[in-house]
Design a protein around this motif. Structure first.
Motif, PDB file in Angstrom:
ATOM      1  N   THR A   1       0.910  -0.991   0.194  1.00 28.62           N
ATOM      2  CA  THR A   1       0.695  -0.054   0.194  1.00 28.62           C
ATOM      3  C   THR A   1       0.787   1.297   0.228  1.00 28.62           C
ATOM      4  O   THR A   1       1.604   1.943   1.192  1.00 28.62           O
ATOM      5  N   LYS A   2       0.367   1.972  -0.559  1.00 29.99           N
ATOM      6  CA  LYS A   2       1.676   3.388  -0.682  1.00 29.99           C
ATOM      7  C   LYS A   2       0.913   4.412   0.816  1.00 29.99           C
ATOM      8  O   LYS A   2       0.067   4.763   0.527  1.00 29.99           O
ATOM      9  N   SER A   3       1.963   5.781   0.680  1.00 27.77           N
ATOM     10  CA  SER A   3       1.985   5.723   2.147  1.00 27.77           C
ATOM     11  C   SER A   3       0.804   6.738   2.043  1.00 27.77           C
ATOM     12  O   SER A   3       0.256   7.892   2.908  1.00 27.77           O
ATOM     13  N   ASN A   4       0.757   7.781   0.351  1.00 25.22           N
ATOM     14  CA  ASN A   4      -0.149   8.460   0.233  1.00 25.22           C
ATOM     15  C   ASN A   4      -1.987   7.878   0.586  1.00 25.22           C
ATOM     16  O   ASN A   4      -2.425   8.682  -0.488  1.00 25.22           O
ATOM     17  N   THR A   5      -2.271   6.735   0.051  1.00 23.48           N
ATOM     18  CA  THR A   5      -3.628   6.205   0.493  1.00 23.48           C
ATOM     19  C   THR A   5      -4.222   5.825   1.386  1.00 23.48           C
ATOM     20  O   THR A   5      -3.551   6.158   2.454  1.00 23.48           O
ATOM     21  N   LEU A   6      -5.457   6.209   1.430  1.00 23.39           N
ATOM     22  CA  LEU A   6      -6.588   5.929   2.800  1.00 23.39           C
ATOM     23  C   LEU A   6      -6.551   3.928   2.089  1.00 23.39           C
ATOM     24  O   LEU A   6      -7.068   3.549   1.570  1.00 23.39           O
ATOM     25  N   HIS A   7      -7.203   3.538   3.104  1.00 25.82           N
ATOM     26  CA  HIS A   7      -7.038   2.347   3.322  1.00 25.82           C
ATOM     27  C   HIS A   7      -8.191   1.601   4.285  1.00 25.82           C
ATOM     28  O   HIS A   7      -8.878   2.234   5.681  1.00 25.82           O
ATOM     29  N   ILE A   8      -8.953   1.475   3.982  1.00 23.24           N
ATOM     30  CA  ILE A   8     -10.283   0.673   4.721  1.00 23.24           C
ATOM     31  C   ILE A   8     -10.399  -0.877   4.842  1.00 23.24           C
ATOM     32  O   ILE A   8     -10.299  -1.924   4.204  1.00 23.24           O
ATOM     33  N   PRO A   9     -10.251  -0.843   6.379  1.00 23.46           N
ATOM     34  CA  PRO A   9     -10.068  -1.747   7.083  1.00 23.46           C
ATOM     35  C   PRO A   9     -11.263  -2.968   7.137  1.00 23.46           C
ATOM     36  O   PRO A   9     -11.905  -2.447   6.890  1.00 23.46           O
ATOM     37  N   SER A  10     -10.858  -4.309   7.454  1.00 25.81           N
ATOM     38  CA  SER A  10     -12.250  -4.852   7.347  1.00 25.81           C
ATOM     39  C   SER A  10     -12.319  -5.105   9.523  1.00 25.81           C
ATOM     40  O   SER A  10     -11.685  -4.577   9.955  1.00 25.81           O
ATOM     41  N   GLY A  11     -13.297  -5.008   8.983  1.00 23.91           N
ATOM     42  CA  GLY A  11     -14.415  -4.593  10.554  1.00 23.91           C
ATOM     43  C   GLY A  11     -14.298  -3.415  10.817  1.00 23.91           C
ATOM     44  O   GLY A  11     -15.104  -3.300  12.201  1.00 23.91           O
ATOM     45  N   LEU A  12     -14.094  -2.839   9.829  1.00 24.64           N
ATOM     46  CA  LEU A  12     -14.947  -1.304  10.317  1.00 24.64           C
ATOM     47  C   LEU A  12     -16.487  -0.816   9.647  1.00 24.64           C
ATOM     48  O   LEU A  12     -16.930  -1.029   9.097  1.00 24.64           O
ATOM     49  N   THR A  13     -16.754  -0.423  11.130  1.00 26.38           N
ATOM     50  CA  THR A  13     -18.338  -0.622  11.207  1.00 26.38           C
ATOM     51  C   THR A  13     -18.463   1.511  10.494  1.00 26.38           C
ATOM     52  O   THR A  13     -17.746   2.017  11.978  1.00 26.38           O
ATOM     53  N   TYR A  14     -19.440   1.207   9.730  1.00 30.38           N
ATOM     54  CA  TYR A  14     -19.584   3.470   9.808  1.00 30.38           C
ATOM     55  C   TYR A  14     -21.747   3.089   9.585  1.00 30.38           C
ATOM     56  O   TYR A  14     -22.208   2.805   9.748  1.00 30.38           O
ATOM     57  N   ARG A  15     -21.348   4.344  10.803  1.00 31.61           N
ATOM     58  CA  ARG A  15     -23.065   4.864  10.828  1.00 31.61           C
ATOM     59  C   ARG A  15     -22.742   6.195  10.737  1.00 31.61           C
ATOM     60  O   ARG A  15     -21.896   7.159  11.522  1.00 31.61           O
ATOM     61  N   GLY A  16     -24.152   6.776  10.175  1.00 28.45           N
ATOM     62  CA  GLY A  16     -23.935   7.882   9.824  1.00 28.45           C
ATOM     63  C   GLY A  16     -25.366   8.719   9.008  1.00 28.45           C
ATOM     64  O   GLY A  16     -26.956   7.696   8.734  1.00 28.45           O
ATOM     65  N   ASP A  17     -25.800   9.401   9.391  1.00 25.65           N
ATOM     66  CA  ASP A  17     -27.016  10.747   9.280  1.00 25.65           C
ATOM     67  C   ASP A  17     -26.599  11.755   8.039  1.00 25.65           C
ATOM     68  O   ASP A  17     -25.733  12.229   8.567  1.00 25.65           O
ATOM     69  N   LEU A  18     -27.542  11.771   7.104  1.00 22.72           N
ATOM     70  CA  LEU A  18     -27.941  13.445   6.315  1.00 22.72           C
ATOM     71  C   LEU A  18     -29.243  14.087   6.569  1.00 22.72           C
ATOM     72  O   LEU A  18     -29.441  12.796   5.908  1.00 22.72           O
ATOM     73  N   PHE A  19     -28.949  14.964   6.901  1.00 24.01           N
ATOM     74  CA  PHE A  19     -30.477  15.480   6.662  1.00 24.01           C
ATOM     75  C   PHE A  19     -30.140  16.552   6.086  1.00 24.01           C
ATOM     76  O   PHE A  19     -29.055  17.606   6.661  1.00 24.01           O
ATOM     77  N   TYR A  20     -30.985  16.948   4.391  1.00 23.13           N
ATOM     78  CA  TYR A  20     -30.590  18.430   4.395  1.00 23.13           C
ATOM     79  C   TYR A  20     -32.417  19.290   4.937  1.00 23.13           C
ATOM     80  O   TYR A  20     -32.861  18.607   3.512  1.00 23.13           O
ATOM     81  N   THR A  21     -32.305  20.768   4.200  1.00 27.40           N
ATOM     82  CA  THR A  21     -33.811  20.942   3.551  1.00 27.40           C
ATOM     83  C   THR A  21     -33.762  22.181   3.422  1.00 27.40           C
ATOM     84  O   THR A  21     -31.373  22.659   3.185  1.00 27.40           O
ATOM     85  N   PRO A  22     -33.786  22.832   2.548  1.00 26.11           N
ATOM     86  CA  PRO A  22     -33.382  23.929   2.349  1.00 26.11           C
ATOM     87  C   PRO A  22     -32.575  25.523   2.884  1.00 26.11           C
ATOM     88  O   PRO A  22     -32.175  25.991   2.780  1.00 26.11           O
TER      89      PRO A  22
END
Length: 182
Positions: A1-22
């Motif tokens: 892996t190059k040092s200037n890249t991001l890695h998504i490791p196994s076991g990474l859990t993501y929870r997120g929300d996005l709310f948008y109104t004008p």
């Protein structure tokens, strides 16, 4: 892996929300990796360009996301609130804090770093400091800026730098420095 890249490791859990109104936008994201967490929350109001950002990490392993051999666990808290991001605009304001509790960097663990910033009406005040048993330093600045020029005062202090403990020298050298610049 190059040092200037991001890695998504196994076991990474993501929870997120996005709310948008004008009238408003709200986003939040929680990353869980092993026993560590990273939480980001952002609010934005387009009408007056007001934004608020909160970031908190607890034992989050940066090396697994950013493959760099020196990075490790990080514990920090950050908060920023302001309006506009155009520093030339006289109405722009920003207040922010950052508290770095720990960051593993190779064989060394950075502890007790902090930063504060306040900017309004083209006047900026900032302070950054670091304080542990091997190193104490601080930098404070005040600046008045306009589209044409910047006038600044910078105050730098190193009160203790244990160069032997930091593996920078083979002798017990502890320099002290105070520098004031306008």
């Amino acid at each position: 892996t190059k040092s200037n890249t991001l890695h998504i490791p196994s076991g990474l859990t993501y929870r997120g929300d996005l709310f948008y109104t004008p009238d408003t936008m709200h986003a939040q994201c929680l990353l869980i990796l092993d026993r560590g967490t990273a939480f980001v929350e952002c609010n934005y109001t387009p009408d007056n360009s007001v934004y608020e950002l909160n970031l908190r990490t607890d034992s989050f392993d940066l090396q697994k996301i950013i493959p760099h051999k020196k990075l490790g666990l990080i514990n920090l808290q950050a908060h920023a609130i302001g309006n506009s991001i155009n520093y030339r605009d006289e109405g722009t304001s920003l207040r922010g804090t950052l508290q770095l509790h720990t960051l593993q960097w190779g064989d060394y663990t950075l502890t007790n770093a902090s930063a504060q910033i306040a900017a309004t009406n083209r006047i900026l005040h900032a302070h950054v400091s670091y304080n542990d048993s091997q190193m104490q330093w601080s930098i404070a600045t005040s600046a008045k800026y306009s589209p044409e020029a910047v006038e600044a005062i910078i105050d730098t202090q190193i009160n203790n730098l244990d160069m032997l403990a930091l593996h920078l020298t083979n002798n017990d050298i502890r320099p002290t420095l105070k520098c004031y610049t306008t």
